[in-house]
Design an enzyme around this catalytic site. Structure first.
Site, PDB file in Angstrom:
ATOM      1  N   TYR A   1      19.146 -27.730  -3.298  1.00 11.48           N
ATOM      2  CA  TYR A   1      19.721 -29.028  -3.684  1.00 11.48           C
ATOM      3  C   TYR A   1      20.080 -29.786  -2.402  1.00 11.48           C
ATOM      4  CZ  TYR A   1      20.360 -26.143  -7.873  1.00 11.48           C
ATOM      5  OH  TYR A   1      20.169 -25.278  -8.923  1.00 11.48           O
TER       6      TYR A   1
ATOM      7  N   GLN B   1      27.218 -37.953   0.273  1.00  6.34           N
ATOM      8  CA  GLN B   1      28.620 -37.712  -0.039  1.00  6.34           C
ATOM      9  C   GLN B   1      29.406 -39.022   0.017  1.00  6.34           C
ATOM     10  OE1 GLN B   1      30.143 -34.929  -0.983  1.00  6.34           O
ATOM     11  NE2 GLN B   1      28.435 -33.508  -0.766  1.00  6.34           N
TER      12      GLN B   1
ATOM     13  N   ASP C   1      24.175 -26.662  -2.974  1.00  6.00           N
ATOM     14  CA  ASP C   1      25.106 -27.755  -3.268  1.00  6.00           C
ATOM     15  C   ASP C   1      24.589 -28.469  -4.513  1.00  6.00           C
ATOM     16  OD1 ASP C   1      26.936 -29.784  -3.273  1.00  6.00           O
ATOM     17  OD2 ASP C   1      26.265 -30.728  -1.417  1.00  6.00           O
TER      18      ASP C   1
ATOM     19  N   CYS D   1      31.286 -29.390  -6.529  1.00  2.57           N
ATOM     20  CA  CYS D   1      32.170 -30.524  -6.808  1.00  2.57           C
ATOM     21  C   CYS D   1      32.779 -30.420  -8.198  1.00  2.57           C
ATOM     22  CB  CYS D   1      31.415 -31.847  -6.664  1.00  2.57           C
ATOM     23  SG  CYS D   1      30.032 -32.026  -7.814  1.00  2.57           S
TER      24      CYS D   1
END
Length: 492
Positions: A331, A302, A412, A439
C-alpha cells in the site's frame, strides 16, 4: 443535490419520533468514532461532543424503539469536565450549533477537549479497541508533533469540500447529506484560508478537494463535477469554461484541474484548467535526509503537514533496514517509505513498492525512477504476494522475487485494513519483521488478531497524534515472529 441550511430538532422528529428529545446523561468512556457511551433507561446512547465523567443534556439525533442504540449530540453541559475548553471551530461546536437551530459539521469532534486530554483519550480508545476486537492487552504511548499549536489547529494540508446548490464550499453535517457553507477551516494550514476559495462560485461541482503542501507555495485544486454534469458533454464544457474564468484571480502557483472518472474504481482523468495536474511535496527528516515527491491530483498523501517526515522516521527506526535486504512496501502510495527505504538497502538491496491505485503507482514510478533497486508494482496486494509465493524464482518484472527472500514488510493499508487473506499471505512470506502503519484502531485490531493467530507478537506500538482536535489517530506497530513461530520455521 445535498440540502443546505439549518435542520432543527423538529425537522428530524418528522422522520424519527425519538429524534430531537433532550436526555440528561451521565457520560461514560470514550469509544472509537469520537463519541462517548452513556445509558438511558437501559439503552446505549452514543453521545458526541461530550467528555467522559460529564453530565450533559443531549439531543437525540437517531433513535427508534427497535434501534440497537441511539445517537445524540451534546446541547448543554450540566457538570463539565476539567478538560473542557471553548470549541476551536464555531461550525463544529455542537452547543453553539444547536442553539442556532442547526447541527454541527463533522471533522473536529475533539475540538472542545484540551489537547493533552485528547491524547489520553486516544490511548484509552486504542487500548479498549485492542482488548475488545483483538483480544490483546496492548499499551501504547501517544506522541504529539512538537510543532503543533496548543490549540491543535492549522495542520491539515488536504481538505475536501461539498458544494452547496449556490456553488459555495461547504462541509457535511455528521452522518448527513446536509451541508453547511464555510468561510474558513481552522484545522487547515493557514495557506488554505489565504486563498479565499469561499468566494468562488463552484456551481456544477459535487465536491472540491484542495491540496496545500506544507513546503512551498504550490496549491492544487481538484473539481469533481456533479454526475449529471459529467455525463453531459455540452454541460461539462460550459462549466469548465466558467470555472476557468472564475479562477483567474488566484495566485500563479495555484493549479486547478477537473477530475473525471468513467467508472467507480477506474483511473481518474484530469482536465487541466490552469497550472499542473500534480504538485511537489518535500519531506525532510533529521536522520535520513530529504526527498522531493510528485503527487498527482488523484494520489494519496498524509494530511498532517509533518506526518510524512514523522512516519518515515518511525518506520525506518522500527524496520532497521540493512544494505542488501529485500523489503516489501505494501500500500505504498506515491512511494513515501519506498524512497527512503531504497536509500537504506542500497544498490544490493531491493524495495518492492506495491500499490493498487494506477495514479499513485504512476507517481511512485516518477518518484523512484533514479533508484534502480526500487520496483513499483501496480496491483492488488494479496494477488501480488500470491504471485511472489507461487513463483519466487521468477524475475520481479514477471511477478517473482528473483529467487530472493523478503526480509521485512511495511504496510500502510487504507482505513478498512489489510484483511484476513492479505494478512495470511504476508505471514507466508516468512519475513523477519512486520511494521504496520494504521489509521484505524478497529481494523488494526482485527488484522493484529489474525497475525497473532499465525504466531506473530507485538514488539512495540506507538500512537502518533497526527489528527489533533479529531478522534483519528495513527499507529506504528512492530511485529516479530514468536518463539513458537521461529521454532516452526527452523523445523521446516
Amino acid at each position: 443535490m445535498t440540502s443546505t441550511g439549518s435542520q432543527t430538532a423538529a425537522h428530524l422528529a418528522a422522520h424519527d419520533k425519538d429524534a430531537g428529545q433532550i436526555l440528561t446523561l451521565e457520560v461514560g468512556a470514550m469509544a472509537h468514532g469520537g463519541h462517548c457511551v452513556a445509558r438511558h433507561d437501559g439503552r446505549v446512547v452514543f453521545v458526541r461532543h461530550a467528555i467522559p465523567g460529564e453530565i450533559v443534556n443531549a439531543a437525540v439525533t437517531s433513535g427508534g424503539e427497535d434501534a440497537r442504540f441511539w445517537r445524540a449530540d451534546t446541547v448543554s453541559v450540566v457538570r463539565p469536565s476539567e478538560f473542557r475548553r471553548s470549541h476551536q471551530w464555531k461550525l463544529a461546536d455542537s452547543i453553539r450549533a444547536h442553539a442556532s437551530g442547526r447541527f454541527p459539521v463533522g471533522g473536529a469532534e475533539f475540538g472542545h477537549i484540551t489537547l493533552e486530554h485528547q491524547r489520553r483519550l486516544k490511548a484509552q480508545v486504542f487500548r479498549d479497541t485492542m482488548t475488545r476486537i483483538g483480544k490483546l492487552n496492548v499499551e501504547a504511548a501517544v506522541v504529539g508533533i512538537a510543532e503543533d499549536e496548543p490549540t491543535g489547529l492549522h495542520w491539515r494540508t488536504r481538505n475536501a469540500f461539498s458544494v452547496t446548490s449556490t456553488g459555495r464550499l461547504a462541509m457535511n453535517v455528521h452522518r448527513s447529506a446536509t451541508v453547511v457553507p464555510v468561510r474558513n477551516i481552522p484545522l487547515g494550514v493557514r495557506q488554505l484560508d489565504a486563498l479565499q476559495l469561499w468566494d468562488i462560485d463552484f456551481t456544477g461541482a459535487a465536491r472540491v478537494e484542495v491540496a496545500t503542501p506544507a513546503h512551498g507555495e504550490e496549491v492544487l485544486v481538484v473539481i469533481f463535477p456533479l454526475e449529471a454534469v459529467a455525463s453531459n458533454k455540452k454541460q461539462l464544457e460550459q462549466h469548465i469554461a466558467q470555472w476557468r474564468k472564475r479562477m483567474i484571480h488566484l495566485p500563479a502557483k495555484v493549479s486547478v484541474v477537473v477530475g473525471l472518472r468513467s467508472e467507480q474504481f477506474g483511473p481518474l482523468e484530469m482536465v487541466r484548467l490552469r497550472g499542473r495536474t500534480w504538485l511537489t511535496e518535500v519531506v525532510e527528516t533529521e536522520e535520513f535526509g530529504s526527498h522531493t515527491f510528485r503527487v498527482s491530483g488523484d494520489g494519496f498523501w498524509q494530511v498532517h503537514r509533518d506526518a510524512p517526515s514523522t512516519l518515515v522516521e518511525a518506520v525506518i527506526h522500527a524496520l532497521d533496514p540493512q544494505p542488501g535486504q529485500v523489503i516489501a512496501d505494501l500500500y505504498a502510495g506515491a512511494g513515501l517509505f519506498s524512497k527512503f527505504l531504497a536509500d537504506s538497502v542500497g544498490n544490493s538491496g531491493v524495495v518492492l513498492s506495491v500499490e493498487a491505485s494506477p495514479g499513485a503507482s504512476r507517481d511512485a514510478r516518477k518518484n523512484l525512477h533514479d533508484q534502480k533497486q526500487a520496483y513499483v508494482i501496480n496491483g492488488l496486494t494479496d494477488r501480488i504476494i500470491g504471485s511472489w509465493l507461487q513463483r519466487p524464482q521468477a524475475p520481479v518484472a514477471n511477478g517473482g522475487l528473483d529467487g530472493r527472500r523478503v526480509n521485512a514488510v511495511v504496510l500502510d493499508p487504507p482505513r478498512a485494513g489489510a484483511g484476513r487473506a492479505t494478512i495470511t499471505r504476508i505471514h507466508q512470506l516468512a519475513a523477519e519483521k512486520i511494521v504496520y502503519v494504521s489509521c484505524d484502531p478497529a481494523s488494526f485490531a482485527r488484522d493484529t488478531k489474525w497475525l497473532v493467530e499465525h504466531g506473530w507478537e507485538i514488539e512495540d506500538s506507538t500512537i502518533y497524534d497526527l489528527f489533533p482536535d479529531t478522534y483519528h489517530m495513527e499507529t506504528v506497530t512492530t511485529f516479530r515472529p514468536s518463539a513458537t513461530l521461529r521454532q516452526s520455521r527452523d523445523s521446516e
